[in-house]
Write a protein that holds these residues in place. Structure first.
Motif, PDB file in Angstrom:
ATOM      1  N   ASN A  35      -6.634  -0.925   6.335  1.00  0.00           N
ATOM      2  CA  ASN A  35      -6.195  -2.099   5.580  1.00  0.00           C
ATOM      3  C   ASN A  35      -5.749  -3.229   6.511  1.00  0.00           C
ATOM      4  OD1 ASN A  35      -6.677  -0.991   3.030  1.00  0.00           O
ATOM      5  ND2 ASN A  35      -4.674   0.000   2.976  1.00  0.00           N
TER       6      ASN A  35
ATOM      7  N   HIS B 155      -4.240  10.898   6.632  1.00  0.00           N
ATOM      8  CA  HIS B 155      -5.144  10.057   5.850  1.00  0.00           C
ATOM      9  C   HIS B 155      -4.460   8.769   5.428  1.00  0.00           C
ATOM     10  CE1 HIS B 155      -8.624  12.627   5.707  1.00  0.00           C
ATOM     11  NE2 HIS B 155      -7.885  13.686   5.315  1.00  0.00           N
ATOM     12  N   THR B 156      -3.164   8.856   5.084  1.00  0.00           N
ATOM     13  CA  THR B 156      -2.412   7.639   4.748  1.00  0.00           C
ATOM     14  C   THR B 156      -2.367   6.704   5.942  1.00  0.00           C
ATOM     15  OG1 THR B 156      -1.042   8.789   3.136  1.00  0.00           O
ATOM     16  CG2 THR B 156      -0.157   6.749   4.041  1.00  0.00           C
TER      17      THR B 156
ATOM     18  N   ARG C  33      -5.709   5.132   6.350  1.00  0.00           N
ATOM     19  CA  ARG C  33      -5.940   4.140   5.297  1.00  0.00           C
ATOM     20  C   ARG C  33      -5.184   2.845   5.602  1.00  0.00           C
ATOM     21  NH1 ARG C  33      -2.789   3.212   1.004  1.00  0.00           N
ATOM     22  NH2 ARG C  33      -1.700   5.200   1.253  1.00  0.00           N
TER      23      ARG C  33
ATOM     24  N   LYS D 240       0.801  -1.220   0.000  1.00  0.00           N
ATOM     25  CA  LYS D 240       0.000   0.000   0.000  1.00  0.00           C
ATOM     26  C   LYS D 240       0.838   1.277   0.000  1.00  0.00           C
ATOM     27  CE  LYS D 240      -3.772  -2.404   0.213  1.00  0.00           C
ATOM     28  NZ  LYS D 240      -4.696  -2.444  -0.952  1.00  0.00           N
TER      29      LYS D 240
END
Length: 621
Positions: A534, A526-527, A530, A498
């Motif tokens: 995941n 935000h990363t 995310r 990712k």
């Protein structure tokens, strides 16, 4: 003088005044025919006058020294001016090892008591001395045909060596003598300094530790002899000086000398049993240093005496090394023997077996200088031998290379590719965590530090994400370490898929991972969110059932000038807050005492929200 003459005559002492004149050159000395030993060391002038009247003064029964004794000594003598005009003289104490000197005088024709004319102390400021000299000097004036009687108290405090005598000088002659002595010592000290500097240069060039030790040893000699002979007090420590400085600098010099002996003679390797003697000498020097620092004079004198008794051991060890084949050890033994000769002669003088004079007074520092020169020659021999051995080894190596050239060329060609592959594999293994296949801690720290520097040069934003698998210990405990290892691999693969190739991802240790990304604060948050999401979608099938796990993430943002260490620390604090608040969430590092998470924050234009952290999910069964 009548009472004094009668008392001295009753004690069997024939005392005649010392006849002096203008231009005295130091050859005349005050006599040692009337000496009184005050064993208490506390007697004042009145007690000394009573002792003189009672006939308690007696000739000194030695060549000039009282030996190692407690208490103080009083000397009585008279000076008569034979010149038809007044004369000014300087009475110089013959040695430097005296703590205090008090002088009293009275005219011979007077029946009055003695009056103080000088009170000199080693601990007093040097500016208080009436004459600029490294030793005690008492100025006196005698009228034409006048005779003066003197009582002089010599005090070494508690215990010490005393030479109850003073040289008689005309002021200009003493000044000339002092200038000459200072020039001689400056020459000796300058020579030792040059030898020491040369040793330092050779040590830096060759990397040989014995040359560095010899440099330190030489400097310690200069400091020690300059302090012992009074020049440190005269030119450096003019306000605050103490006898313990002499013992302390002497102890350091002995300690440095023995350490050099061990390195130069390599006693630890070639004479291990005799090496214990040198270790004992080092311990004794340490005792001397401590006794000086705590001003325990008796222990200091005993330690110095013990050190002198052990000094010949270095010569003996050097001769043993010479018998073992070390040619430079023979020259070393010669130099050390010359030093011993000077110190032994000084010991004879201090004990009163040899008369005190300027020659044997300067014999110890002179023998130290000769020792330095001689041992420097020994070190030159050693350096030459090492160089010749190196050249011979190089010649043998070249001959071997020539004989093996053809064979080696074939082997090199055959092995080059194999070695290159092995090198690449080794470099890869050195950078890679063997379990997960991503960067290990050392590789991550190196790459991340470079990444931060590049980003700071370009003005790009940098963020550091620190991951921790929640309740990883419970996975290990419930399902075994094999499942735990598989979970670490799966976690790493999930993150690796990712992120970008430019991102730096690595395992810090255990279940902790770190990710360095070049993104703005909002984008990095935000990363992180995310990636956290995941991770929650990852599951692992195992005999004990399906295992799902989550991760807590701490985020730190770089400011201009920030280092990797600072970002790691900040991210770790944020990670701690994430765990503290329930895990399975992203928390951003804040400057405040209690870092806030993303919830309730306004980041990069985002309006404050109730929480953008994922709700903590139930722990896996």
């Amino acid at each position: 003088m009548l009472v004094s003459a009668i008392a001295l005559a009753d004690s069997g002492i024939a005392m005649e005044p010392v006849v002096v004149k203008a231009g005295e050159d130091g050859r005349l000395r005050t006599g040692q025919g009337a000496i009184w030993h005050d064993t208490s060391g506390t007697a004042k002038l009145e007690a000394a006058q009573r002792a003189l009247a009672d006939g308690a003064f007696h000739p000194l029964k030695s060549a000039g020294s009282t030996g190692l004794q407690k208490g103080s000594y009083w000397s009585y003598f008279a000076l008569r001016n034979s010149a038809p005009k007044a004369v000014t003289l300087h009475l110089e104490y013959v040695d430097h090892q005296l703590i205090q000197l008090q002088a009293y005088a009275r005219p011979a024709v007077s029946m009055a008591g003695f009056a103080e004319i000088a009170d000199l102390s080693m601990g007093a400021p040097f500016s208080a001395r009436p004459v600029f000299h490294n030793r005690f000097v008492v100025p006196v004036s005698l009228g034409a045909g006048e005779t003066l009687e003197f009582l002089v108290r010599f005090d070494s405090e508690e215990v010490g060596f005393v030479f109850p005598s003073m040289r008689i000088w005309a002021p200009e002659e003493l000044s000339k003598s002092h200038t000459g002595e200072t020039a001689i010592l400056a020459f000796l000290f300058g020579g030792i300094a040059l030898i020491s500097l040369f040793s330092l240069i050779v040590g830096v060039t060759t990397g040989e530790s014995s040359f560095f030790a010899y440099f330190v040893y030489g400097i310690s000699k200069i400091v020690a002899w300059g302090t012992i002979m009074g020049f440190t007090h005269q030119y450096v420590l003019r306000s605050e000086f103490h006898w313990s400085y002499m013992s302390a600098t002497g102890a350091v010099s002995i300690l440095c000398g023995v350490m050099f002996d061990r390195l130069f003679l390599q006693t630890r390797k070639y004479t291990p049993r005799l090496d214990y003697i040198l270790i004992l000498m080092m311990l004794n020097a340490s005792v001397l240093l401590l006794s000086a620092l705590f001003q325990i004079k008796e222990v200091a004198l005993l330690s110095i005496t013990f050190a002198l008794l052990l000094y010949p051991a270095s010569t003996f060890i050097a001769l043993v090394r010479w018998r073992q084949g070390s040619s430079e050890a023979a020259v070393f033994a010669l130099g050390w023997t010359l030093l011993l000769a000077g110190l032994f002669y000084q010991a004879l003088r201090d004990l009163g077996y040899v008369e005190h004079n300027l020659v044997n007074y300067y014999l110890p520092p002179l023998s130290s200088f000769i020792e330095m020169v001689t041992i420097m020659a020994a070190m030159g021999i050693k350096l030459r031998r090492v160089r010749l051995q190196g050249l011979e080894s190089e010649r043998q190596y070249r001959r071997h290379l020539e004989r093996s050239k053809v064979e080696l060329e074939g082997l090199v060609r055959a092995r080059t590719e194999e070695l290159e592959k092995a090198k690449q594999q080794a470099e890869q293994e050195a950078r890679t965590d063997p379990l997960t296949g991503i960067r290990n801690r050392r590789s991550f720290l190196a790459e991340a530090a470079l990444g931060i520097k590049r980003a700071q040069r370009k003005g790009e934003p940098v963020s550091l994400l620190m991951f921790d698998i929640d309740h990883f210990k419970a996975i290990n405990d419930s399902h075994g370490h094999g499942v735990g290892d598989e979970a670490l691999r799966l976690f790493s693969q999930t993150i690796q898929k990712k992120i970008r190739e430019t991102d730096v991802f690595g395992r810090l240790g255990g279940e902790e991972f770190a990710l360095l990304i070049i993104e703005t604060k909002p984008d990095s948050l935000h990363t992180a969110e995310r990636l956290r999401d995941n991770i929650t979608q990852v599951s692992l099938d195992c005999p004990g059932g399906r295992v799902q796990f989550t991760s807590s993430i701490g985020v730190a943002h770089s400011e201009p000038g920030d280092t990797l260490e600072k970002l790691l620390r900040q991210a770790d604090q944020a990670l701690y807050r994430a765990k503290e608040r329930g895990r399975n969430m992203v928390v951003e590092y804040r400057v405040e005492d209690q870092p806030e998470g993303i919830a309730g924050s306004s980041v990069a234009g985002l309006e404050p929200a109730e929480s953008i952290d994922a709700e903590p999910k139930p722990e896996p069964a």
